[in-house]
Design a protein around this motif. Structure first.
Motif, PDB file in Angstrom:
ATOM      1  N   THR B 190       0.867  -1.177   0.000  1.00 53.33           N
ATOM      2  CA  THR B 190       0.000   0.000   0.000  1.00 53.33           C
ATOM      3  C   THR B 190       0.903   1.226   0.000  1.00 53.33           C
ATOM      4  O   THR B 190       2.123   1.103   0.142  1.00 53.33           O
ATOM      5  CB  THR B 190      -0.831   0.069   1.290  1.00 53.33           C
ATOM      6  OG1 THR B 190       0.098   0.096   2.387  1.00 53.33           O
ATOM      7  CG2 THR B 190      -1.755  -1.119   1.437  1.00 53.33           C
ATOM      8  N   ALA B 192       1.052   3.113   2.347  1.00 49.15           N
ATOM      9  CA  ALA B 192       1.606   3.122   3.700  1.00 49.15           C
ATOM     10  C   ALA B 192       2.864   2.276   3.768  1.00 49.15           C
ATOM     11  O   ALA B 192       3.878   2.690   4.343  1.00 49.15           O
ATOM     12  CB  ALA B 192       0.563   2.621   4.693  1.00 49.15           C
ATOM     13  N   GLY B 198       2.805   5.031   6.957  1.00 51.88           N
ATOM     14  CA  GLY B 198       1.444   4.702   7.362  1.00 51.88           C
ATOM     15  C   GLY B 198       1.204   4.842   8.854  1.00 51.88           C
ATOM     16  O   GLY B 198       0.078   5.080   9.288  1.00 51.88           O
ATOM     17  N   GLY B 201      -0.268   8.371   9.695  1.00 50.03           N
ATOM     18  CA  GLY B 201      -1.642   8.647   9.299  1.00 50.03           C
ATOM     19  C   GLY B 201      -1.871   8.241   7.870  1.00 50.03           C
ATOM     20  O   GLY B 201      -1.086   7.470   7.294  1.00 50.03           O
ATOM     21  N   GLU B 202      -2.922   8.772   7.301  1.00 52.81           N
ATOM     22  CA  GLU B 202      -3.248   8.399   5.928  1.00 52.81           C
ATOM     23  C   GLU B 202      -2.319   9.116   4.955  1.00 52.81           C
ATOM     24  O   GLU B 202      -2.128  10.323   5.028  1.00 52.81           O
ATOM     25  CB  GLU B 202      -4.695   8.773   5.642  1.00 52.81           C
ATOM     26  CG  GLU B 202      -5.238   8.027   4.455  1.00 52.81           C
ATOM     27  CD  GLU B 202      -6.643   8.511   4.096  1.00 52.81           C
ATOM     28  OE1 GLU B 202      -6.903   8.713   2.904  1.00 52.81           O
ATOM     29  OE2 GLU B 202      -7.449   8.697   5.033  1.00 52.81           O
ATOM     30  N   ARG B 204      -0.969  10.373   1.283  1.00 54.68           N
ATOM     31  CA  ARG B 204      -1.486  10.810  -0.004  1.00 54.68           C
ATOM     32  C   ARG B 204      -0.311  11.379  -0.793  1.00 54.68           C
ATOM     33  O   ARG B 204       0.537  12.070  -0.227  1.00 54.68           O
ATOM     34  CB  ARG B 204      -2.509  11.891   0.295  1.00 54.68           C
ATOM     35  CG  ARG B 204      -3.201  12.462  -0.867  1.00 54.68           C
ATOM     36  CD  ARG B 204      -4.178  13.562  -0.425  1.00 54.68           C
ATOM     37  NE  ARG B 204      -4.349  14.389  -1.580  1.00 54.68           N
ATOM     38  CZ  ARG B 204      -3.796  15.574  -1.758  1.00 54.68           C
ATOM     39  NH1 ARG B 204      -3.097  16.123  -0.813  1.00 54.68           N
ATOM     40  NH2 ARG B 204      -3.957  16.223  -2.877  1.00 54.68           N
ATOM     41  N   GLN B 291      -4.271   4.106  -5.322  1.00 49.67           N
ATOM     42  CA  GLN B 291      -5.280   4.140  -4.278  1.00 49.67           C
ATOM     43  C   GLN B 291      -6.184   5.328  -4.515  1.00 49.67           C
ATOM     44  O   GLN B 291      -6.006   6.394  -3.939  1.00 49.67           O
ATOM     45  CB  GLN B 291      -4.618   4.246  -2.906  1.00 49.67           C
ATOM     46  CG  GLN B 291      -4.187   2.897  -2.405  1.00 49.67           C
ATOM     47  CD  GLN B 291      -3.387   3.004  -1.131  1.00 49.67           C
ATOM     48  OE1 GLN B 291      -2.675   3.965  -0.900  1.00 49.67           O
ATOM     49  NE2 GLN B 291      -3.513   2.008  -0.291  1.00 49.67           N
TER      50      GLN B 291
ATOM     51  N   GLU C  69      -4.507  11.187  12.639  1.00 48.52           N
ATOM     52  CA  GLU C  69      -5.885  11.212  13.111  1.00 48.52           C
ATOM     53  C   GLU C  69      -6.211  12.549  13.744  1.00 48.52           C
ATOM     54  O   GLU C  69      -7.300  13.079  13.591  1.00 48.52           O
ATOM     55  CB  GLU C  69      -6.116  10.087  14.114  1.00 48.52           C
ATOM     56  CG  GLU C  69      -6.989   9.005  13.500  1.00 48.52           C
ATOM     57  CD  GLU C  69      -6.976   7.759  14.331  1.00 48.52           C
ATOM     58  OE1 GLU C  69      -7.221   7.876  15.546  1.00 48.52           O
ATOM     59  OE2 GLU C  69      -6.710   6.674  13.758  1.00 48.52           O
TER      60      GLU C  69
END
Ligand SMILES: Nc1nc2c(c(=O)[nH]1)N[C@H]1C(S)=C(S)[C@@H](COP(=O)(O)OP(=O)(O)OC[C@H]3O[C@@H](n4cnc5c(=O)[nH]c(N)nc54)[C@H](O)[C@@H]3O)O[C@H]1N2
Ligand SMILES: Nc1nc2c(c(=O)[nH]1)N[C@H]1C(S)=C(S)[C@@H](COP(=O)(O)OP(=O)(O)OC[C@H]3O[C@@H](n4cnc5c(=O)[nH]c(N)nc54)[C@H](O)[C@@H]3O)O[C@H]1N2
Ligand code: SF4
Ligand code: SF4
Ligand code: SF4
Ligand code: SF4
Ligand code: SF4
Ligand SMILES: [Mo]
Lengths: 930, 300, 254
Positions: B190, B192, B198, B201-202, B204, B291, C69
Motif C-alpha cells: 500500500t 503506507a 502509514g 496517518g493516511e 497521499r 489508491q 488522526e
C-alpha cells in the motif's frame, strides 16, 4: 563471473574553482574540466558558504552554461516592441548606439536615464556607474524584494536577516522560522537546519504553507497571512507579563533605558548629542556609553515638572495591554491561544533555563570586562513571508524586538551578524538625488534617512526620483522602488524619462506586478506614434521575456565566462565568524559574441568620459571589469576585494596588488579572514570586534551602538506629520505617516480597499530547484518543475466542488487567471499558492511554444497590481509598505471558482514572441569526456 | 502497465503456436506430407514469428543471444532456451513428417513437452513478479497453459478436445480476473508500506518528483479505466470462448473452424491486452496512482 | 551472473533521513550530473526543450501528505533511488546476466555492454529504481556511485556518492549496513530505520529514518507556572509590574 569495472576512473583533467551564480547564495564550486569543457560541477568543500554541498540549481550549472537560450550577439530591435523581432549587430554598433543615446543625457538631463538592476551582485559597481553618470534614478531590486526586512533590521539592530546574519547553528536549541520558503542563504539554512535537527533541537515553522523547511519543522504554525506582527507582539506581551525577558541585556545593549523626551518623543541627548540614560549608581542622567555607566531601566527623569520616561516604560505600556493577549489575537492569527502561550513559554524556557556560558573574556564599549559570554540558544530567521506585506516593516521590527527582549542577538546560540554587519544607521550614508548635468550625483543614491531632512523631494514636496523613493509616500525606502519605475515612467509621474536601462531583471514578466499592464506600459505610444518610454536598453544573458521589450540588447556572458566580484562593499560571502569575499573568473571562454556586462559599462563610461571612470584628460582608468576589481580604490587602500592586497599579505586595507585575481584563483576563488575568538559575539558592543573591523577597513572608527527598540528616525517623520518642522507631509499623507511611522512596532491590517468579496489570500513560494524565471531554460531542472498547479486547501476544494486536475478561475480586484488546481491539506485553510515564476511566455527561453511552462504554467503576477484599487480620491496609492515602499506581493486577495469549461491552456494567453535564438535540440546525451 | 505492443503480439501468437506444436507433437492430428507442411507452417509462423516480434521492443536486439545464458535464475532466459529447444525439436519432427512421412514419436513427445514448457516459462516471467500482484499467482501459468492448449487444439482441428479445454480456459480466465481484481489489495503493498509513513496517518501523494513524464510512468503507471476494462472483458470472453464454443457445436465445416480459431485469436489478444493493461505495478503506489480517493473516478 | 551471491562481504548503502529532507532535489541533480558524465552511457533527455520533456534520472524525490488522526496534515519529502536489495528480484530475472549484485559490497549494477534492454528488471523492481535510457536502450540505475566511492583520483573525503556529498541538509548517509557498528547502522538502529515495502521480500539494504513526531508543543510545554506565570497576579498597575519584574529576573541586579 562478476564483470571487472574501473572503480577509479579519471575524474577530470583539471578543477577550476569559482563561485556559483544560480542564485544569490554564492556557493563555491569546483568546475571539473575535460578537454577544455565543463564536465561536472560540485561544491567546494573549503568554501565558507557551502562547505562542499550544492543545491540542485548549482549542480545543474552545466545545463545553464550550455543552454540554447543564451543570447549570441548584440541585438537591435527591428519589429515593434514586444514582438521579439531583432537583428544581430556588432558590438561597435551596439556601444555607439548606447553612447549616442546616453551621452546627451549625461551632459544635459541625467535624470532622464533610469538605470535599474536586478539581483546582480555588483551593486557597488553599478551604483558607482550611475552616480558618475549623474542620474538620481538608480536602484537594484531590493525595493520589490525584501526591503522591509533589510530596513527594519538595520534601523532596529544595525543588521538584518536576509543573508546578512545567521543563527548560531552550532549552539542554538530552538530555531523559529517566519515566512521562508528558500531565501538567499539557501545552502547555509539547509545545512543549519540539518545540523540542529541532528542534535534533536526544535524547529518551529511559521508559515501558511507547510513545505520545505516548514515540512521538516517540529511544529508548524499555519498562520493567517499578514498577521505575524500580531502573533509576535502577543508573544512579547506574554513574555513581558511573565517577566521572562533579559533585563540585563536590555539595560546594557539596547535603548530600552534611554530617556524619551515627554514633549517631543525624541530621545533626550546631552550636549554631544549622546542619548541619555539614568545611571543606577548616581541616579543621574548620563550618556549611554560613558564608561562605568549602569543604565537604569525604570528610573524616570523629571525636568520642570515634566517626567521623561525611558523607552522601556513606553514599551511596557504598549505591550502589556490586553489587546495583545493571546486570547485577543488568536482568531485573527488563526493560532489557538494555548499554542501562542506554549511557543512563548518554550522560547523563554530555552532562552533562560537552557542558558549556558562560554569561557571567553571580552570587554564592552563601556570598558567593562566580562569573564564569560552568556548563551541564549534561541534563534530566529525570517524573510519575505513577513516582509512582502504592506505591514511588513513593523512586523519585521516586532520580530527583532522579540529576539532582543529574549537577549538572543549576537550572543552564543542566538542570531549573529555577518561582517560588514553590525553597522548602525549612523554608519550608513543618507540618500542623495542632487543632479548636476555633466557631473556626478552629489552623493550615493541610496541610504538611510534619519528624518524628513533626508527626503529626496523638492521644495513643493514632489519626488526627485522616478520611483518616488525617499518621498512622503514611503520615506524610508532605502532600496528604492524598482517595481514603480515603469509605471511612473509611463504615467510621467513625477516626470517623463528618455532611456530606461535595465540589467538582469525580467520586468515584462515575473519580476513585475501586473505583468500584462507592464507590457502595455512598455509599448504605450504618444500621439506622435513614438513610445512613451522612448528608449529601452537591456542586458540579459538569455532569451527572456524582457528581451522582446528592449530596443537594444547588450548580451551578457554566463557566470562561468566572466569576472565578477562578490565584495565586502556589496553583498559578500561572510560568515558570522569570518569576513570573506569571492570572485568569479572565466573558467571557460564564451563561444558567442557576448561580453561581461560590467566590462560593457566600463566601456560606455570610458566612451562618455564619465567622471570617476576617466582622468581629467579623459584617459580611462580601467580597461575592463577585472581591471577595475583589482585597481579601483573606494578609499585609499580599500578596494572591491579585501584579500591579498599589497604584496599579497595585506587584508582589508592595503595597496593595490596586480596579482590579486590570481591569488584568489589559487585560493579557490575566495578569501576568508576569521574573526578572533574574543570578538565573535556581542559584536556591536565588543571592543575587540570593533577594533578588528576598523583594522579590516569595514569602518574608519569603532561604531558601538545600542539596539533601537524605539526608532528615533521614525519618530522624526511622525512628528513632522503632527505638524512640526518645516518639512511636513502633504495633507493626504499626514494621517498615514502619523500612524505608520510609529517608533514602537504595532500591528495594523493592510489596506483592504477594494477587497470586498475577495477573501482568500494567494501566495507564491520559490521552488528550491528553480531560480525565478531562468530555471526553465535548464533541461534538467525543467523536468522537475515544468508546470505549476494552484494548490488549494481541502476546505476550499470541497466548497468549490474542485478535484485534482480541475481548472479554476481565480479573480482579484485587478485581474483574472484560469489555472489547474491541486489539493493540499497541509495549508492554511484560507490560502492558495503556487510556485513562483514557472509560467513562461510562448517563444521565450528557447522553449517550444507548446512547452508546459507556457500552456499549463502561470504567473500570479497578473492578479497583483503595483497600485491599490482606486479609493475615489483621484490619487495613485502604491501597493507598498507605507514606510519603505516594499512591494506587497503577499497582500493579494482572490476569489476562486470552478471553471465550467476547462480551457486548453492557462489563461491569460499572450501572443508568442519571436525567439532571437531559435529553440533547443530534440535530444541531449551530454557527455564531454570519452 | 503499458507494455510494448510487440509483447502482446508475441505472447498471444507464440502461445497459440506452441499450443499447436504441442498437439502436433503428440500426433493430434497425425499428419504427414503436405497437410503436415501446412500445419507446421502455421505453428512455426505463430511461434517463431511471435518470438521474433518479441525482440522488437529490446533496446539492443543484436545482443539477444546473451539472453540464453541465465537459465539458472531467469525465467526469461529459460523461456528463450525452451523456445529454441522446442522449435528445434519440433523442426526435426516436422522434417520427418513433411518430407519423410515419418512420425518419430519420441521426438514428437519431447517437442510437445518443450512447447508446453515454453508456454509455461513465458507465463512464469509474469507470474514470478511480486511487484505485479495480479500476475503473481498460479493462475497466470494456468491461464497461459489452458489458453495455449485450447487454442492449439482449435487450430489443430481437435474439436472434441478443444471444447472442454476452452471451457477450462474460460473458467481459469474468469478466476484470474476475479482473483486479480483483489490481488493488489491482498498483496499487502500500500502507499503506507511503500513509504513507511502509514504509522503517522493516511498517506497521499503530493507533488510528483517530476512534472514531466518518465520511463516509469509510461511503462508501469498507466492503468485502464474500470468501465473500459469491463467492456473489454466481455468482448474478450465472448470472442475467446463463447463464440468458438458455439461454432464448435454447429456441424463441422472448415470455414466455421477457421472462424472459431480467428475469433479465439482475437479474444486471446484482447485478453492479453487486458492482462497487461489491467496489471497494477506497485511502483504506481509511489506516484499515488493505485489508491483512488474514496468516490474518485478511475483514470481512463 | 544473475544468481544472487549467497552473501556479500559488505552491504554498502544509504540511510535517508525523512525527518530532515527538505525536498530540495539537490541529490537528484548531482546524481544526474555525475552519472551523465561517468559510469556507462550518459543519462539522456528527450525533448528537453519541448512540450513533453523526459529523461533518465537515477534518483527522484517524491513528496507525500500524511494526515494524522489528530492535528495538522504533514508533508514529507521522500527521495528514492535503488535500495541495493539483498534479495534483489531485478537481478534474478535478468536473462543476460547484465544485472548483478557485487559480492564485495552488495552494490547492484547493470553491465551495460551485456544489457539487451528488455526491461524485465525494471518490471521486477517494486520501487521504480530502474529507468531504461531511451537514447541508449540500456537499463540505468543507481550505481551507488561505484566509480566514486573507491576512486583514488578523488580525495578520500570525497569517496562518497555524489548525492550524499551534495545534500545540503545532511539527510543522506552512506556506509556499510552489514556492519552493525558502522555509523549508518547505529544511526538506523537509533532512529528506527525502516524498510520500504518489506512485504515484497526484497530485503532492501537502504534504510529510511522515519520523521520524528510533530506538532506536540502544546502537549509538551506547561504554559502555566513556572514558565509563564505573570509577575504580578493582580497586574498591580504598570509600576507594580516593573518593580517586580526588575527584582525577580536574571538581570534583576540592574
Ligand atoms: N531556489 C531559489 N532560491 C531563491 C530564489 C529563487 O527564485 N529560487 N530567489 C531569491 C530571492 S530574489 C529572494 S527575495 C529570496 C526569497 O526567499 P523567501 O523569503 O523564502 O521567499 P518566498 O519563496 O517568496 O517565500 C515566502 C514564504 O513566506 C510565506 N508567507 C507568505 N505570507 C506569509 C505570512 O503572512 N506570514 C508568514 N509567516 N509566512 C508567509 C510563503 O508561504 C513562503 O513560504 O529567495 C532567494 N533564493
Ligand atoms: N508573484 C511573485 N512575483 C515575484 C516574487 C514573488 O514572490 N511572487 N518575487 C519578486 C522578487 S523578490 C524578485 S527578486 C523578482 C525576481 O525577478 P527577476 O529579477 O526578474 O528575476 P529573474 O527571473 O531571475 O530574472 C532575471 C533576468 O536576469 C537574466 N540573467 C540571468 N543571468 C544573467 C547574467 O548572468 N547576466 C545578465 N545580464 N542577465 C542574466 C535572466 O535571464 C532573467 O531574464 O521577482 C519578483 N516577483
Ligand atoms: S544555493 Fe545553489 S544556486 Fe545558489 S549559489 Fe549555492 S549552489 Fe548556486
Ligand atoms: S539533497 Fe538531501 S534534502 Fe535535498 S532532496 Fe535530496 S535528500 Fe532531501
Ligand atoms: S531497489 Fe529495485 S533495482 Fe534496486 S536492488 Fe532492489 S529491486 Fe533491484
Ligand atoms: S534490461 Fe538489461 S539489465 Fe534489465 S533484465 Fe533486461 S538485460 Fe537485464
Ligand atoms: S548513490 Fe550515486 S547513483 Fe545512486 S542515487 Fe546517489 S548519486 Fe545517484
Ligand atoms: Mo528577491
Amino acid at each position: 563471473m562478476q564483470p571487472v569495472i574501473d572503480t577509479s576512473p579519471k575524474v577530470s583533467d583539471e578543477v577550476r574553482k569559482t563561485t556559483c551564480y544560480m542564485c544569490a547564495c554564492r556557493c563555491g564550486i569546483n568546475v571539473h574540466m575535460k578537454d577544455g569543457k565543463v564536465a561536472y560541477i560540485e561544491g567546494n568543500r573549503d568554501h565558507p558558504v557551502n562547505k562542499g554541498v550544492l543545491c540542485a540549481k548549482g549542480s545543474a550549472g552545466i545545463m545553464q552554461v550550455n543552454a540554447p537560450s543564451r543570447l549570441r550577439a548584440p541585438l537591435k530591435r527591428v519589429g515593434p516592441r514586444g514582438s521579439g523581432e531583432f537583428e544581430e549587430i556588432s558590438w561597435d554598433e551596439a556601444i555607439s548606439t548606447a553612447v549616442g543615446w546616453l551621452n546627451e543625457l549625461h551632459e544635459t538631463a541625467p535624470h532622464k536615464l533610469a538605470f535599474f538592476t536586478g539581483r546582480d551582485q555588483s551593486q557597488s559597481f553599478t551604483s558607482f556607474w550611475a552616480q558618475n553618470f549623474g542620474t538620481p534614478n538608480y536602484a537594484a531590486h531590493g525595493g520589490f524584494c525584501s526591503v522591509n526586512m533589510a530596513a527594519a533590521g538595520i534601523y532596529t539592530m544595525g543588521g538584518a536577516f536576509w543573508e546578512f546574519g545567521q543563527p548560531d547553528w552550532d549552539h542554538t536549541k530552538l530555531f523559529m522560522l517566519f515566512g521562508v520558503a528558500e531565501d538567499h542563504d539557501s545552502n547555509p539554512i539547509k545545512m543549519g537546519i540539518g545540523k540542529i535537527k541532528a542534535r534533536g533541537a526544535r524547529v518551529i515553522g511559521v508559515n501558511p504553507i507547510r513545505t520545505g523547511y516548514n515540512a521538516v519543522a517540529d511544529d508548524w504554525v499555519g498562520i493567517t497571512p499578514g498577521t505575524d506582527g500580531l502573533f509576535i507582539l502577543s508573544m512579547i506581551h506574554v513574555l513581558m507579563k511573565a517577566g521572562r525577558i533579559d533585563l540585563d541585556y536590555l539595560g546594557r545593549y539596547t535603548n530600552a533605558p534611554v530617556l524619551v523626551d515627554a514633549d517631543t518623543g525624541l530621545l533626550l541627548r546631552d550636549a554631544d548629542d549622546k542619548p541619555l540614560v539614568i545611571d543606577r549608581a548616581s541616579g543621574k542622567p548620563a550618556p549611554f556609553d560613558r564608561p562605568g555607566v549602569s543604565p537604569d531601566l525604570s528610573a524616570t527623569h523629571e525636568v520642570d515638572g515634566v517626567t521623561h520616561r525611558p523607552v522601556f516604560h513606553h514599551m511596557a505600556e504598549r505591550y502589556l495591554s490586553e489587546d495583545y493577549a493571546p486570547e485577543a489575537v488568536a482568531e485573527r492569527c488563526g493560532i489557538p491561544a494555548p499554542r501562542i502561550r506554549a511557543i512563548a513559554a518554550e522560547l523563554a524556557r530555552v532562552a533562560f533555563d537552557e542558558a549556558f556560558e562560554i569561557e571567553r573574556e571580552w570587554t564592552d564599549f563601556r570598558g567593562e570586562t566580562h569573564k564569560t559570554m552568556t548563551g541564549r540558544p534561541v534563534s530566529f530567521h525570517a524573510m519575505r513571508g513577513i516582509s512582502a506585506h504592506a505591514n511588513g516593516f513593523q512586523t519585521c521590527r516586532a520580530l527583532h524586538i522579540l529576539q532582543i527582549i529574549l537577549g538572543t542577538v549576537e550572543v552564543p546560540g542566538g542570531f549573529r551578524f555577518k561582517p560588514p554587519y553590525p553597522k548602525p544607521v549612523e554608519a550608513h550614508p543618507t540618500p542623495h538625488s542632487g543632479r548636476r548635468p555633466g557631473r556626478p550625483l552629489n552623493g550615493p543614491h541610496l541610504g538611510f534617512p534619519r528624518g524628513p531632512e533626508d527626503l529626496q523631494v523638492d521644495d513643493a514636496g514632489k519626488p526627485n526620483r522616478i520611483d518616488k523613493a525617499f518621498s512622503w509616500e514611503n520615506p524610508m525606502s532605502v532600496h528604492g522602488l524598482m517595481h514603480m519605475v515603469i509605471s511612473n515612467a509611463r504615467a510621467g509621474d513625477p516626470y517623463h524619462i528618455d532611456t530606461l536601462f535595465l540589467y538582469m531583471a525580467n520586468m515584462s514578466w515575473n519580476s513585475s506586478m501586473n505583468s500584462s499592464g507592464v507590457m502595455e506600459m512598455l509599448t504605450a505610444r504618444n500621439d506622435d506614434g513614438g513610445y512613451v518610454i522612448p528608449r529601452i536598453i537591456y542586458s540579459d544573458a538569455y532569451s527572456s521575456e524582457m528581451v522582446a521589450y528592449a530596443d537594444l540588447i547588450l548580451p551578457d556572458t554566463t557566470y562561468l565566462e566572466r569576472h565578477d566580484c562578490i565584495s565586502l562593499l556589496d553583498r559578500p560571502i561572510c560568515e558570522a565568524d569570518a569576513a570573506a569575499d569571492a570572485i568569479r573568473w572565466p573558467v571557460i571562454e564564451p563561444d558567442r559574441d557576448v561580453r561581461g556586462f560590467q566590462s560593457v559599462l566600463i566601456e560606455l563610461a570610458n566612451r562618455m568620459s564619465l567622471p570617476g571612470f576617466t582622468d581629467a584628460d579623459g584617459t580611462p582608468k580601467w580597461t575592463d571589469y577585472a581591471n577595475y576589481i583589482v585597481n579601483h580604490e573606494r578609499r585609499p587602500g580599500i578596494g572591491p576585494l579585501a584579500g591579498f592586497r599589497g604584496t599579497g599579505d595585506k587584508v582589508g586595507r592595503g595597496e593595490v596588488n596586480p596579482e590579486q585575481l590570481n591569488r584568489y584563483i589559487e585560493n579557490g576563488g575566495f578569501f576568508v579572514e576569521h574573526i578572533p575568538e574574543a570578538a565573535q559575539y556581542y559584536k556591536p558592543w565588543n571592543t575587540a570586534y570593533q577594533d578588528w573591523a576598523v583594522g579590516l577597513g569595514l569602518f574608519e572608527s569603532p561604531q558601538p551602538y545600542l539596539f533601537q527598540l524605539y526608532s528615533e528616525p521614525m519618530r522624526r517623520f511622525q512628528r513632522a506629520a503632527e505638524g512640526h518642522g518645516d518639512r511636513q507631509p502633504p495633507e493626504h499623507l499626514r494621517d498615514r505617516i502619523r500612524t505608520h511611522l510609529d517608533p514602537l512596532p504595532f500591528w495594523s491590517d493592510t489596506d483592504q480597499t477594494g477587497n470586498a468579496g475577495f477573501t482568500v489570500t494567494a501566495l507564491t513560494q520559490r521552488p528550491m530547484a528553480m531560480y525565478h524565471s531562468w530555471g526553465s531554460q535548464n533541461a534538467w531542472l525543467r523536468q522537475l518543475h515544468g508546470r505549476n498547479p494552484l494548490y488549494v486547501p481541502t476546505k476550499l476544494m470541497r466548497e468549490h466542488g474542485l478535484s485534482d486536475g480541475d481548472w479554476a478561475r481565480v479573480t482579484s480586484p485587478h485581474g483574472e487567471i484560469t489555472v489547474p488546481v491541486m489539493e493540499m491539506a497541509a495549508l492554511n485553510e484560507n490560502t492558495v499558492w503556487t510556485w513562483n515564476a514557472i509560467g513562461k511566455r510562448k517563444g521565450a527561453w528557447a522553449l517550444d511554444e507548446e512547452a508546459p511552462e507556457a500552456t499549463q504554467g502561470f504567473l500570479l503576477n497578473h492578479l497583483i497590481h503595483e497600485l491599490l484599487p482606486p479609493k475615489g480620491d483621484g490619487l495613485r496609492w502604491a501597493n507598498s509598505d507605507p514606510v519603505t515602499g516594499q512591494a506587497a506581493w503577499f497582500d493579494l486577495k482572490v476569489r476562486i471558482e470552478k471553471a465550467d469549461a476547462p480551457p486548453d491552456e492557462s489563461q491569460p494567453v499572450f501572443a508568442p514572441i519571436d525567439s532571437p535564438v531559435g529553440t533547443g535540440p530534440k535530444e541531449l546525451r551530454w557527455k564531454v569526456g570519452k | 502497465m503499458h507494455p510494448a505492443p510487440s509483447v502482446i503480439i508475441f505472447t498471444t501468437l507464440s502461445g497459440l503456436g506452441f499450443g499447436l506444436l504441442f498437439w502436433l507433437g503428440i500426433g493430434l492430428p497425425p499428419v504427414t506430407g503436405w497437410v503436415a507442411f501446412v500445419f507446421f507452417a502455421i505453428a512455426f509462423a505463430l511461434a517463431a514469428g511471435g518470438l521474433m516480434v518479441s525482440t522488437f521492443h529490446l533496446g539492443h536486439p543484436e545482443r539477444a543471444l546473451k539472453a540464453f545464458t541465465q537459465w539458472r535464475s531467469s525465467w526469461l532466459s529459460r523461456e528463450g532456451i525452451c523456445a529454441v529447444a522446442a522449435l528445434a525439436t519440433m523442426g526435426l519432427y516436422a522434417i520427418g513428417a513433411v518430407f519423410l512421412g515419418a512420425t518419430w514419436r519420441p521426438v514428437g513427445i519431447i517437442g510437445a513437452v518443450l512447447s508446453l514448457g515454453t508456454v509455461f516459462t513465458t507465463s512464469m516471467i509474469y507470474a514470478q513478479l511480486r511487484s505485479v500482484p495480479r500476475w503473481n499467482s498460479w493462475l497466470t501459468p494456468a491461464l497461459f497453459l489452458s489458453l495455449g492448449l485450447s487454442g492449439g487444439a482449435l487450430l489443430a482441428g481437435q474439436t472434441a478436445i478443444a471444447a472442454p479445454l476452452l471451457a477450462v480456459a474460460a473458467t481459469v480466465q474468469l478466476a484470474a480476473w476475479q482473483k486479480g481484481d483483489t490481488a493488489l489489495q491482498r498483496s499487502g503493498s500500500t502507499m503506507a508500506s511503500a513509504t513507511g509513513l502509514g504509522g503517522i496517518g493516511e498517506v497521499r501523494a503530493f507533488e510528483p518528483p517530476h512534472t514531466g513524464t518518465n520511463y516509469l510512468l509510461r511503462e508501469f503507471v498507466h492503468v485502464v479505466g474500470r468501465r473500459h476494462s469491463r467492456r473489454l472483458r466481455v468482448i474478450a470472453f465472448a470472442l475467446a470462448f463463447v463464440v468458438p464454443l458455439l461454432l464448435l457445436f454447429l456441424p463441422f465445416s472448415h470455414a466455421l473452424a477457421g472462424l472459431a480459431a480467428l475469433a479465439h485469436l482475437a479474444g486471446v489478444a484482447c485478453s492479453r491486452w487486458l492482462f497487461f493493461a489491467e496489471a497494477e505495478h506497485v511502483v504506481g503506489l509511489y506516484y499515488g496512482k493505485r489508491q483512488p480517493a474514496p468516490g474518485a473516478q478511475p483514470i481512463s | 551472473m544473475t544468481t544472487l551471491p549467497d552473501k556479500t562481504d559488505r552491504k554498502m548503502g544509504l540511510v535517508i533521513d525523512l525527518d530532515t529532507c527538505v525536498g530540495c532535489h539537490a541529490c537528484v541533480i548531482s546524481c544526474k550530473g555525475w552519472n551523465t558524465e561517468n559510469y556507462g552511457a550518459p543519462l539522456s533527455d528527450q525533448d528537453p526543450y519541448g512540450s513533453d520533456p523526459s529523461g533518465t534520472f537515477l534518483n527522484r524525490v517524491h513528496s507525500y501528505e500524511v494526515q494524522p488522526e489528530q492535528g495538522a496534515a504533514q508533508l514529507i519529502h521522500f527521495p528514492k533511488s535503488c535500495l541495493h536489495c539483498d534479495d534483489a528480484p531485478c537481478v534474478t530475472v535478468c536473462p543476460t546476466g547484465a544485472s548483478y549484485k557485487r559480492v564485495e559490497d552488495g552494490i547492484v549494477l547493470v553491465n551495460e555492454s551485456d544489457c539487451i534492454g528488455c526491461g524485465l528488471c525494471a518490471w521486477a523492481c517494486p520501487y521504480g529504481a530502474r529507468e531504461m535510457d531511451a537514447a541508449e536502450g540500456v537499463m540505468k540505475k543507481c550505481t551507488l556511485c561505484v566509480d566514486r566511492i573507491y576512486n583514488e583520483n578523488l580525495p578520500e573525503e570525497d569517496r562518497v556518492p555524489a548525492c550524499v556529498r551534495t545534500c545540503p541538509a545532511g539527510a543522506r548517509h552512506f556506509g556499510d549496513l552489514g556492519d552493525p557498528d558502522s555509523d549508518v547502522s547505529r544511526l538506523s538502529a537509533e532512529r528506527g530505520g525502516m524498510d520500504l515495502m518489506p512485504e515484497q521480500g526484497t530485503k532492501p539494504v537502504n534504510k529510511y529514518l522515519p520523521p520524528r513526531p510533530k506538532d506536540r508543543i502544546e502537549d509538551q510545554i506547561d504554559v502555566l507556572a513556572p514558565l509563564l506565570e505573570p509577575i504580578a497576579a493582580d497586574t498591580g498597575g504598570f509600576i507594580g509590574w516593573l518593580d517586580k519584574a526588575l527584582s525577580r529576573l536574571p538581570g534583576g541586579t540592574i
